[in-house]
Design a protein around this motif. Structure first.
Motif: not given
Lengths: 413, 311
Positions: B36-38, B42-44, B102-104
């Protein structure tokens, strides 16, 4: 042996940390608690630059009672809980002045927190300077001796806007759209009440509340405004909520007037230019650089040269200058002494006119300006966000005419 | 009224298609790798920022092509050197990895581009009014977004059902071990899928950036709703993701337009007993409706609308 080493290094570390805090104790620290991430960051970041700029200005003149001012930023994330954690962190660092502006929900929480903290910790009081949270309740029912507000509260702004609306008979149908929290709700209530009194002929064709700083596309709301047949929109939206609202209006070709509190914020001017609504988007502020006194224009220019952004908050200038004056006059940087001097302080405001910090409720009264945004007129110096458009003053309300009664029963220490 | 319905439908479709561009990658990655890619949203965000940076230097169109490829490359690298190593410690580790990522990524974007929204503009060639209906204009750029999303959907379906790679991917979805036995390089397929999924999200970012806002919080704003889409649509079902995206896009847009409250339905007196809940309009709770849908789907139909296995 090993435990000895650990103990020794811990002690050394503690000593080093203590030494560092001693070294910094020479500065008079002001904790700046505002959103530095999330949807409110676009305004919080610029607010921080204001305070750093103003601290530099005061420091260049020798600081406050010999101490240099240092602004310490804390990220409150426009969230009351988070902001309280940050306030506690600030106090733990020995900070005794905090300033905050974005989000009346945050302001309400901070005000309570500071009042309670001061009750429990006599002699270590903390003072809270509010430069932008405008929910009227903060200087009325919930007022506190430890809170001072430099921005005109929402009722004062709405009174000025509705007075201005009295002179515009073309306005017939108004749509209210606001953020769903204490401030947005107070804007809608006041707008309804004041319009009913001053322009009973106006029909309110819509009254919308939307989530605070969470909407990325306002097109559905714009479609609704369009369908309502409104000719004017009133909104207290700030941060990205106003920029995106105007952007969506531009996309849909919505041709209504906008009466706003904060259309001047980040992204707002660019979006207004896209709508093509020349001099039909208004805001209500405490100063307009384009016809400010020469001294204010000079500061504006310096600020723009240094940071590349507009000086949005003349009230922050008033706040910091009055703070420095109060502390210098009190010959003390103790919050209680500063607070006593601030009460009823009268000075010349940054944008001209006398400004007064009313003792009864710690609300500042100042001249207010209704401005419209359009192509720069001859002689105007400042445009916004490189659009070639700038603000023109359409109406000025003297500070004394904005005096509203307060229900505040101030408890003094 | 007709005007409101027309434009709400258009807006809802557009929002839905945008969601789908992201959800398609997310659901493929999830069903294939169980991750489940949180960090998917972020790629968006990366797509929007890359697009902005390229459009600022050489123009929108090069950015439109290059930015998704770059994001895809970043995605592939993340899979190759990050996820694949974490994979051996199980799904929880993978989940935590993407959560941290995601945070990084958000912090990196903060460092490079600052926290303020960047000025990512619609290209002049698309900056005109596409059509005018009932006195409301519809920007050409939004039509362009819709077209890109539809084209991407068609392309994805074609690749998955008509090409060799697509067949292998479909096989790897259900029987990864068997596919490996047959001599296919399953880790490489995983990397490919992750990269393509990231690239699709990046493409969504490139085209959504100028229309919405390009800012570091854009990932956090859109992330949660993606999970709603893949759960409601059914895990592993691309068609389900498509239907759910459109459903949520339309539901959210139309909910905004509805001013009905409980008080209007059951009468003011009955509603008064519920306190504030009685007078809240549907428009006000519009943002919560997708999550309500999520909860209901999980309770009553854990497979999702078109899913084949339990969540």
């Amino acid at each position: 042996m090993r435990s000895l080493v650990i103990a020794a290094s811990l002690a050394l570390g503690a000593a080093a940390a203590f030494g560092a805090s001693l070294a910094q104790a020479d500065n008079l620290k002001i904790g700046y608690i505002d959103p530095l991430s999330g949807g409110g960051a676009s305004v919080g970041e610029v607010g921080l630059k204001h305070f750093q700029f103003l601290a530099d200005e005061i420091n260049a003149k020798g600081g406050v009672n010999g101490q240099q001012i240092e602004i310490v930023p804390f990220d409150g994330k426009t969230n009351p809980q988070e902001s309280l954690i940050q306030a506690q962190k600030a106090i733990d660092q020995g900070i005794r002045f905090i300033t905050q502006g974005n989000g009346s929900s945050v302001a309400g929480a901070l005000l309570d927190f500071v009042a309670k903290y001061n009750d429990r910790n006599p002699g270590k009081e903390v003072l809270y300077f509010n430069y932008a949270a405008v929910d009227p309740v903060l200087t009325n029912d919930k007022c506190s001796f430890w809170h001072f507000r430099w921005d005109a509260n929402s009722d004062i702004k709405m009174a000025a806007l509705t007075n201005f609306l009295k002179q515009r008979p073309a306005v017939k149908k108004i749509y209210l759209i606001n953020q769903d929290y204490s401030f947005g709700q107070s804007v809608r209530t006041q707008a309804r009440a004041m319009l009913k009194e001053k322009r009973p002929d106006i029909e309110i064709v819509g009254d919308e509340l939307h989530p605070l700083l969470k909407i990325t596309d306002f097109s559905p709301y714009i479609a609704k405004i369009k369908a309502s047949g409104a000719d004017t929109v009133i909104t207290g939206n700030w941060g990205q909520d106003i920029a995106l609202l105007l952007k969506a209006a531009a996309d849909a070709g919505l041709q209504t007037d906008f009466y706003t509190y904060y259309a001047g914020g980040a992204g707002g001017p660019t979006a207004i230019k896209q709508t093509g609504l020349s001099d039909r988007v208004f805001d209500i502020v405490e100063g307009n650089a384009n016809d400010a006194p020469a001294s204010a224009q000079k500061t504006e220019q310096e600020f723009r040269d240094k940071y590349g952004v507009t000086l949005w908050y003349p009230r922050a200038v008033n706040e910091m200058r009055m703070f420095a004056k109060a502390a210098n006059e009190a010959k003390s940087n103790d919050p209680k002494a500063v607070a006593a001097k601030l009460e009823d302080m009268k000075v010349e405001g940054f944008d001209g006119g006398e400004i007064v910090m009313r003792k009864d409720d710690h609300q500042l009264f100042q001249d207010m300006f209704v401005r419209s945004f359009g192509p720069l007129k001859p002689g105007q110096k400042f445009d916004e966000e490189k659009t070639g458009w700038g603000w023109t003053t359409q109406g000025r309300v003297a500070g004394k005419d904005t005096l509203l009664p307060t229900t505040c029963k101030m408890e003094r220490p | 009224m007709l005007e409101l319905i027309t434009f709400s439908t258009l807006n809802g479709l557009l929002y839905g298609m945008l969601l789908f561009m992201m959800a398609s990658g997310l659901t493929l990655i999830f069903s294939m790798m169980g991750v489940l890619n949180f960090a998917h949203a972020s790629f968006y965000m990366l797509g929007a920022y890359f697009g902005f940076e390229i459009s600022r230097r050489i123009g929108f169109w090069p950015g439109f092509v290059v930015a998704p490829l770059l994001v895809g490359a970043v995605g592939a690298l993340v899979e190759r050197y990050g996820l694949r190593r974490v994979h051996r410690y199980g799904h929880v580790a993978e989940l935590l990895f993407t959560f941290g990522l995601a945070f990084v990524l958000e912090e990196l974007v903060n460092m490079f581009w600052g926290k303020l929204p960047v000025d990512y503009r619609v290209p002049p060639s698309l900056d005109f009014v596409a059509f005018r209906l009932f006195d409301t204009t519809y920007p050409a750029y939004r039509m362009f977004m819709l077209l890109v999303a539809v084209a991407m959907f068609a392309f994805l379906i074609a690749v998955l059902t008509r090409s060799r790679v697509g067949l292998i991917i479909q096989a790897a979805l259900t029987h990864p071990d068997m596919v490996a036995m047959l001599g296919h390089n399953v880790p490489r397929i995983f990397m490919l899928v992750f990269g393509v999924g990231a690239a699709l999200a990046g493409l969504a970012g490139v085209i959504a950036g100028p229309a919405l806002v390009t800012q570091p919080s854009m990932a956090a704003l859109l992330g949660p709703i993606l999970f709603v889409v893949i759960v409601v649509g059914g895990l592993g079902s691309l068609a389900g993701a498509f239907v759910a995206s459109l459903l949520i896009g339309l539901v959210q847009t139309f909910a905004v337009a509805i001013n009905v409250s409980l008080a209007d339905v059951v009468g003011a007196e009955a509603a008064a007993r519920l306190g504030d809940l009685g007078t809240v309009t549907v428009a006000q709770i519009a943002p919560v409706i997708p999550y309500l849908l999520l909860v209901l789907v999980l309770i009553f139909r854990p497979k999702g609308l078109m899913g084949t296995r339990e969540t």
